[in-house]
Scaffold this motif. Structure first.
Motif, PDB file in Angstrom:
ATOM      1  N   LEU A   1     -22.878 -17.696   1.757  1.00  0.00           N
ATOM      2  CA  LEU A   1     -22.896 -16.206   2.070  1.00  0.00           C
ATOM      3  C   LEU A   1     -21.356 -15.810   2.047  1.00  0.00           C
ATOM      4  CD1 LEU A   1     -25.144 -17.122   5.161  1.00  0.00           C
ATOM      5  CD2 LEU A   1     -25.831 -15.851   3.058  1.00  0.00           C
ATOM      6  N   PRO A   2     -21.375 -14.580   1.597  1.00  0.00           N
ATOM      7  CA  PRO A   2     -20.103 -14.028   1.468  1.00  0.00           C
ATOM      8  C   PRO A   2     -19.478 -13.536   3.019  1.00  0.00           C
ATOM      9  CG  PRO A   2     -21.846 -12.424   1.090  1.00  0.00           C
ATOM     10  CD  PRO A   2     -22.525 -13.670   1.165  1.00  0.00           C
ATOM     11  N   ALA A   3     -18.267 -13.333   3.151  1.00  0.00           N
ATOM     12  CA  ALA A   3     -17.804 -12.985   4.436  1.00  0.00           C
ATOM     13  C   ALA A   3     -18.285 -11.687   4.695  1.00  0.00           C
ATOM     14  CB  ALA A   3     -16.195 -13.096   4.337  1.00  0.00           C
ATOM     15  N   PRO A   4     -18.640 -11.451   6.130  1.00  0.00           N
ATOM     16  CA  PRO A   4     -19.038 -10.170   6.718  1.00  0.00           C
ATOM     17  C   PRO A   4     -18.055  -9.104   6.312  1.00  0.00           C
ATOM     18  CG  PRO A   4     -18.981 -11.867   8.151  1.00  0.00           C
ATOM     19  CD  PRO A   4     -18.370 -12.444   7.430  1.00  0.00           C
ATOM     20  N   PRO A   5     -18.359  -7.953   5.850  1.00  0.00           N
ATOM     21  CA  PRO A   5     -17.473  -6.894   5.342  1.00  0.00           C
ATOM     22  C   PRO A   5     -16.538  -6.419   6.729  1.00  0.00           C
ATOM     23  CG  PRO A   5     -19.612  -6.036   5.460  1.00  0.00           C
ATOM     24  CD  PRO A   5     -19.771  -7.438   5.717  1.00  0.00           C
ATOM     25  N   GLY A   6     -15.288  -6.367   6.664  1.00  0.00           N
ATOM     26  CA  GLY A   6     -14.464  -5.949   7.556  1.00  0.00           C
ATOM     27  C   GLY A   6     -14.273  -4.399   7.497  1.00  0.00           C
TER      28      GLY A   6
ATOM     29  N   PRO B   1     -10.130  -9.047   8.636  1.00  0.00           N
ATOM     30  CA  PRO B   1     -11.250  -8.930   7.912  1.00  0.00           C
ATOM     31  C   PRO B   1     -11.029 -10.025   6.551  1.00  0.00           C
ATOM     32  CG  PRO B   1      -9.764  -6.908   7.546  1.00  0.00           C
ATOM     33  CD  PRO B   1      -9.488  -7.835   8.674  1.00  0.00           C
ATOM     34  N   PHE B   2     -11.651 -10.960   6.691  1.00  0.00           N
ATOM     35  CA  PHE B   2     -11.350 -12.237   5.746  1.00  0.00           C
ATOM     36  C   PHE B   2     -11.787 -11.475   4.312  1.00  0.00           C
ATOM     37  CE2 PHE B   2      -9.832 -14.749   8.846  1.00  0.00           C
ATOM     38  CZ  PHE B   2      -9.108 -15.874   7.834  1.00  0.00           C
ATOM     39  N   ASP B   3     -12.936 -10.770   4.257  1.00  0.00           N
ATOM     40  CA  ASP B   3     -13.321 -10.249   3.047  1.00  0.00           C
ATOM     41  C   ASP B   3     -12.071  -9.731   2.329  1.00  0.00           C
ATOM     42  OD1 ASP B   3     -13.981  -8.193   4.810  1.00  0.00           O
ATOM     43  OD2 ASP B   3     -15.292  -7.306   3.332  1.00  0.00           O
ATOM     44  N   GLU B   4     -11.539  -8.801   2.935  1.00  0.00           N
ATOM     45  CA  GLU B   4     -10.341  -8.077   2.137  1.00  0.00           C
ATOM     46  C   GLU B   4      -8.955  -9.016   2.266  1.00  0.00           C
ATOM     47  OE1 GLU B   4     -10.249  -3.902   2.773  1.00  0.00           O
ATOM     48  OE2 GLU B   4     -12.128  -4.269   4.301  1.00  0.00           O
TER      49      GLU B   4
ATOM     50  N   PRO C   1     -24.971 -18.128  10.171  1.00  0.00           N
ATOM     51  CA  PRO C   1     -25.553 -18.215   8.899  1.00  0.00           C
ATOM     52  C   PRO C   1     -27.014 -17.828   8.748  1.00  0.00           C
ATOM     53  CG  PRO C   1     -23.805 -19.758   9.311  1.00  0.00           C
ATOM     54  CD  PRO C   1     -24.109 -19.476  10.530  1.00  0.00           C
ATOM     55  N   VAL C   2     -27.660 -18.500   9.730  1.00  0.00           N
ATOM     56  CA  VAL C   2     -29.141 -18.499   9.588  1.00  0.00           C
ATOM     57  C   VAL C   2     -29.319 -16.698   9.899  1.00  0.00           C
ATOM     58  CG1 VAL C   2     -31.356 -19.057  10.926  1.00  0.00           C
ATOM     59  CG2 VAL C   2     -29.463 -20.622  10.280  1.00  0.00           C
TER      60      VAL C   2
ATOM     61  N   LEU D   1     -15.113 -20.213   1.957  1.00  0.00           N
ATOM     62  CA  LEU D   1     -14.774 -18.637   1.690  1.00  0.00           C
ATOM     63  C   LEU D   1     -13.643 -18.488   0.858  1.00  0.00           C
ATOM     64  CD1 LEU D   1     -15.982 -16.915   4.666  1.00  0.00           C
ATOM     65  CD2 LEU D   1     -17.059 -16.693   2.555  1.00  0.00           C
ATOM     66  N   ALA D   2     -12.532 -19.593   1.180  1.00  0.00           N
ATOM     67  CA  ALA D   2     -11.213 -19.416   0.424  1.00  0.00           C
ATOM     68  C   ALA D   2     -11.347 -19.741  -0.751  1.00  0.00           C
ATOM     69  CB  ALA D   2     -10.440 -20.171   1.323  1.00  0.00           C
ATOM     70  N   LEU D   3     -12.101 -20.845  -1.207  1.00  0.00           N
ATOM     71  CA  LEU D   3     -12.338 -21.365  -2.462  1.00  0.00           C
ATOM     72  C   LEU D   3     -13.150 -20.618  -3.146  1.00  0.00           C
ATOM     73  CD1 LEU D   3     -13.025 -25.304  -1.441  1.00  0.00           C
ATOM     74  CD2 LEU D   3     -10.783 -24.227  -2.303  1.00  0.00           C
TER      75      LEU D   3
END
Length: 423
Positions: free
Chosen positions: A240-245, A320-323, A17-18, A342-344
């Motif tokens: 922070l958003p999930a890293p793009p998959g 890819p969790f973002d998708e 995250p940092v 991220l889920a919430l």
């Protein structure tokens, strides 16, 4: 443009995250130096930061930390393990972190510092030891807030109390929380004394929150407990958003998500997946006969699974969790703060199964806000998992509550928040 040092202990969930914040600052034109573990060198350089490695006791590979220290698993789950983790993972690196930060601040006395809140290297100077303090010190809080408050404990408000009785009970519980972590405070005090800090070490979590100039908590107030005494230096920053998959990260079965069945995702996170028999394997068995599609993100090669993969399950090392999350109806998780939020933020309710580190505090928030179920164990039975999944999928109020949190998270921009705190 500002000169910014970013720093974190070499733990994946604290460093990444940092570095995500650092990436955002680099894109906005700031000159960033990343003081992180050796195994994060490529990641730091890829975002355009100058990489400076931690050294000595401050640099280790967290993927091997537990296996290299089997005595940790001989300790009872609870306070003894938690103190071991805080001392050996975060306090032990204080001296080396302090030395590295002082070298960087000698090079650039006007630099600001964005550090993970569990990075203890600036604590000695904050408590009076010789050395430079950064122009501005912003601590990024990745875990649930556990500060003293008359309206709550780290695990939430004590039920059934009000008025002065509630205040007394919360104060007593918070004092007990500090007493439980006294071994960690004493270990930190020894290192502070070695480094010449004349001021006494406060309780560990008081130091964590009170010493930095500002705190940027990677959460929202709507997922925190109600507070009577909010921290004056605390700013909620969102997540922070999930890293793009991207398409290369999608498994071959991805189109199966288009079925009409509810999708239940299951994960033990990226680190605590050494024993998939704790959660993933029981969940696969528990849901094998349910009218759901189960997606299990293992963090390990699927060949390690014991037993056959049920017909209604799809497994992969990484997803890819973002998708994935926008297509999920429920997440069954070991309760890590990052994955849960991220889920919430996607409006997905949660079944939380965690008993170590910060996970019980995250799970307690899930239950308090009725965005899911807290099973209060890291090793739920198949019956517990089946009942929890059936309960959450069958009650639309959980999804509605998660939807309200999705709206709350959408209102925050963590990079802008941290950048503003550096001024």
């Amino acid at each position: 443009m500002r000169s910014v040092i970013v720093a974190a202990p070499p733990v994946f969930g604290e460093t990444v995250p940092v570095l995500r914040v650092a990436e955002g600052l680099v894109r906005r034109g700031h000159a960033v130096t990343a003081l992180v573990g050796s195994r994060f060198a490529e990641r730091a350089e890829d975002i355009g930061a100058r990489f400076v490695p931690l050294h000595g006791a401050a640099d280790f590979d967290d993927r091997r930390l537990m296996s290299d220290n089997p005595e940790r698993f001989a300790l009872p789950t609870g306070p003894e393990q938690y103190n071991w983790d805080l001392i050996n993972v975060f306090v032990a690196g204080m001296n080396a972190q302090h030395e590295a930060l002082q070298r960087l601040l000698e090079e650039d006395p006007d630099a600001a510092l964005v550090a993970n809140s569990l990075c203890t290297g600036m604590w000695p100077v904050a408590l009076g030891a010789p050395g430079r303090r950064p122009r501005r010190w912003v601590a990024v809080v990745t875990n649930p807030i556990a500060c003293d408050d008359d309206a709550t404990t780290p695990m939430g408000p004590i039920p059934g109390l009000s008025g002065d009785e509630a205040v007394r009970a919360h104060r007593a519980a918070n004092a007990e929380w500090h007493a439980v972590l006294e071994p960690t405070r004493q270990a930190a005090q020894l290192r502070l004394t070695e480094l010449g800090a004349p001021e006494p070490m406060p309780p560990f979590y008081q130091a964590l929150y009170s010493l930095p100039d500002a705190l940027a908590a990677l959460t929202v107030p709507e997922f925190d407990f109600p507070r009577a005494n909010p921290l004056g230096n605390l700013t909620y920053a969102g997540i922070l958003p999930a890293p793009p998959g991207g398409d290369p990260g999608k498994p071959a079965w991805w189109d199966d998500l288009d079925s009409d069945r509810p999708v239940v995702a299951v994960t033990q996170g990226t680190i605590a997946n050494g024993d998939l028999g704790q959660l993933v394997e029981p969940a696969l068995r528990a849901l094998a006969d349910q009218d759901v599609l189960v997606v299990a993100a293992l963090g390990r090669d699927p060949s390690v699974l014991v037993g056959p993969v049920p017909a209604n399950a799809r497994v992969a090392k990484y997803v890819p969790f973002d998708e994935l999350l926008p297509r999920v109806d429920l997440l069954v998780t070991n309760g890590g703060a990052g994955g849960t939020q991220l889920a919430l933020a996607a409006g997905v309710p949660v079944v939380a199964c965690g008993a170590t580190e910060e996970k019980p505090m995250t799970a307690a928030r899930v239950a308090h806000h009725r965005v899911g179920v807290d099973l209060a164990t890291a090793t739920p039975s198949e019956a517990q998992i089946t009942e929890a999944v059936t309960t959450v999928l069958g009650d639309p109020t959980y999804r509605q509550a998660a939807g309200r949190l999705r709206e709350a998270y959408a209102a925050y921009d963590p990079i802008t928040t941290v950048e503003a705190l550096l001024r």
